[in-house]
Design a protein around this motif. Structure first.
Motif, PDB file in Angstrom:
ATOM      1  N   ARG A 137       0.842  -1.191   0.000  1.00  0.00           N
ATOM      2  CA  ARG A 137       0.000   0.000   0.000  1.00  0.00           C
ATOM      3  C   ARG A 137       0.878   1.242   0.000  1.00  0.00           C
ATOM      4  O   ARG A 137       2.001   1.227   0.520  1.00  0.00           O
ATOM      5  CB  ARG A 137      -0.923   0.059   1.217  1.00  0.00           C
ATOM      6  CG  ARG A 137      -1.963  -1.046   1.290  1.00  0.00           C
ATOM      7  CD  ARG A 137      -2.990  -0.968   0.164  1.00  0.00           C
ATOM      8  NE  ARG A 137      -4.043  -1.953   0.324  1.00  0.00           N
ATOM      9  CZ  ARG A 137      -3.974  -3.209  -0.105  1.00  0.00           C
ATOM     10  NH1 ARG A 137      -2.901  -3.655  -0.716  1.00  0.00           N
ATOM     11  NH2 ARG A 137      -4.989  -4.025   0.075  1.00  0.00           N
ATOM     12  N   PRO A 140      -0.913   7.064   3.350  1.00  0.00           N
ATOM     13  CA  PRO A 140      -1.997   8.015   3.112  1.00  0.00           C
ATOM     14  C   PRO A 140      -1.536   9.453   2.903  1.00  0.00           C
ATOM     15  O   PRO A 140      -2.332  10.274   2.451  1.00  0.00           O
ATOM     16  CB  PRO A 140      -2.867   7.887   4.363  1.00  0.00           C
ATOM     17  CG  PRO A 140      -2.012   7.270   5.392  1.00  0.00           C
ATOM     18  CD  PRO A 140      -0.991   6.444   4.668  1.00  0.00           C
ATOM     19  N   SER A 145      -3.252   8.391  -2.791  1.00  0.00           N
ATOM     20  CA  SER A 145      -3.118   7.083  -2.141  1.00  0.00           C
ATOM     21  C   SER A 145      -4.403   6.258  -2.220  1.00  0.00           C
ATOM     22  O   SER A 145      -4.326   5.039  -2.381  1.00  0.00           O
ATOM     23  CB  SER A 145      -2.667   7.242  -0.687  1.00  0.00           C
ATOM     24  OG  SER A 145      -3.627   7.932   0.074  1.00  0.00           O
ATOM     25  N   ASP A 146      -5.554   6.891  -2.128  1.00  0.00           N
ATOM     26  CA  ASP A 146      -6.801   6.121  -2.202  1.00  0.00           C
ATOM     27  C   ASP A 146      -6.922   5.401  -3.549  1.00  0.00           C
ATOM     28  O   ASP A 146      -7.221   4.200  -3.594  1.00  0.00           O
ATOM     29  CB  ASP A 146      -8.023   7.014  -1.983  1.00  0.00           C
ATOM     30  CG  ASP A 146      -8.160   7.482  -0.542  1.00  0.00           C
ATOM     31  OD1 ASP A 146      -7.552   6.864   0.361  1.00  0.00           O
ATOM     32  OD2 ASP A 146      -8.878   8.479  -0.321  1.00  0.00           O
ATOM     33  N   ASN A 149      -4.163   2.711  -3.877  1.00  0.00           N
ATOM     34  CA  ASN A 149      -4.444   1.551  -3.028  1.00  0.00           C
ATOM     35  C   ASN A 149      -5.637   0.745  -3.529  1.00  0.00           C
ATOM     36  O   ASN A 149      -5.661  -0.479  -3.383  1.00  0.00           O
ATOM     37  CB  ASN A 149      -4.615   1.989  -1.576  1.00  0.00           C
ATOM     38  CG  ASN A 149      -3.287   2.435  -0.986  1.00  0.00           C
ATOM     39  OD1 ASN A 149      -2.220   2.041  -1.435  1.00  0.00           O
ATOM     40  ND2 ASN A 149      -3.361   3.280   0.022  1.00  0.00           N
ATOM     41  N   ASP A 150      -6.604   1.399  -4.150  1.00  0.00           N
ATOM     42  CA  ASP A 150      -7.704   0.659  -4.786  1.00  0.00           C
ATOM     43  C   ASP A 150      -7.161  -0.256  -5.878  1.00  0.00           C
ATOM     44  O   ASP A 150      -7.573  -1.414  -6.003  1.00  0.00           O
ATOM     45  CB  ASP A 150      -8.734   1.611  -5.386  1.00  0.00           C
ATOM     46  CG  ASP A 150      -9.633   2.256  -4.341  1.00  0.00           C
ATOM     47  OD1 ASP A 150      -9.632   1.794  -3.174  1.00  0.00           O
ATOM     48  OD2 ASP A 150     -10.325   3.239  -4.696  1.00  0.00           O
TER      49      ASP A 150
END
Length: 183
Positions: A137, A140, A145-146, A149-150
């Motif tokens: 990952r 944040p 990052s979202d 990371n998805d």
């Protein structure tokens, strides 16, 4: 590949790098939320896992092109003490390694490519370590990052279902839908 960048890359004798095999916590990012509640590796355990990362990244070409070196060297680069990888074994399943990558800046344009490359190196060369899966990952603090990371979760799900590291589609687009995942 060393020496490709005007920002350095330095050899192992460069004073801006910690000694090989040395654990220097003040030159590493703090473990982030992806590692919370799990067995964060420190000392010789961290060093042993990170040495494997260096070997895998070398074989798969996971290089930070800004600095011109194997991405694993970032942990030893004293100019970036808040950047690099931290590792933890999952609390309920120590056969699962978690790795959280903290880039040098919140807007690092290579974060997606580097984390996908790390995932593919670790899981594509699974015979070189004792983990069933290595989950990667982005920290944040990174602005994307979202989304990154998805995509890493998607790769992880496909790997768990098929037992193989997802490759790019026939048209050259990575299976995650991102245009910059060559690994």
């Amino acid at each position: 590949m060393s020496g490709l960048s005007p920002f350095g890359g330095g050899g192992s004798d460069d004073a801006t790098f910690d000694e090989d095999g040395e654990f220097v916590p003040e030159h590493l990012p703090e473990p982030g939320p992806f590692l919370d509640g799990h067995e964060v590796l420190v000392g010789d355990d961290h060093v042993a896992v990170h040495e494997i990362a260096h070997e895998l990244f070398e074989e798969r070409g996971v290089y930070d092109m800004t600095f011109g070196y194997n991405l694993a060297r970032l942990n030893a680069d004293t100019r970036h003490p808040e950047a690099g990888f931290r590792y933890a074994e999952e609390a309920d399943d120590p056969s699962v390694l978690r790795a959280e990558f903290t880039p040098t800046t919140a807007f690092c344009p290579q974060t997606h490519t580097l984390t996908v490359g790390a995932f593919r190196a670790w899981n594509g060369l699974a015979e070189r370590h004792d983990y069933e899966i290595v989950r990667i990952r982005a920290a944040p603090m990174h602005q994307e990052s979202d989304a990154v990371n998805d995509q890493l979760r998607s790769l992880e799900e496909e790997y768990r279902e098929t037992g193989t590291v997802p490759e790019a589609d026939e048209d050259g687009a990575p299976t995650t839908g991102s245009p910059d995942a060559p690994f």
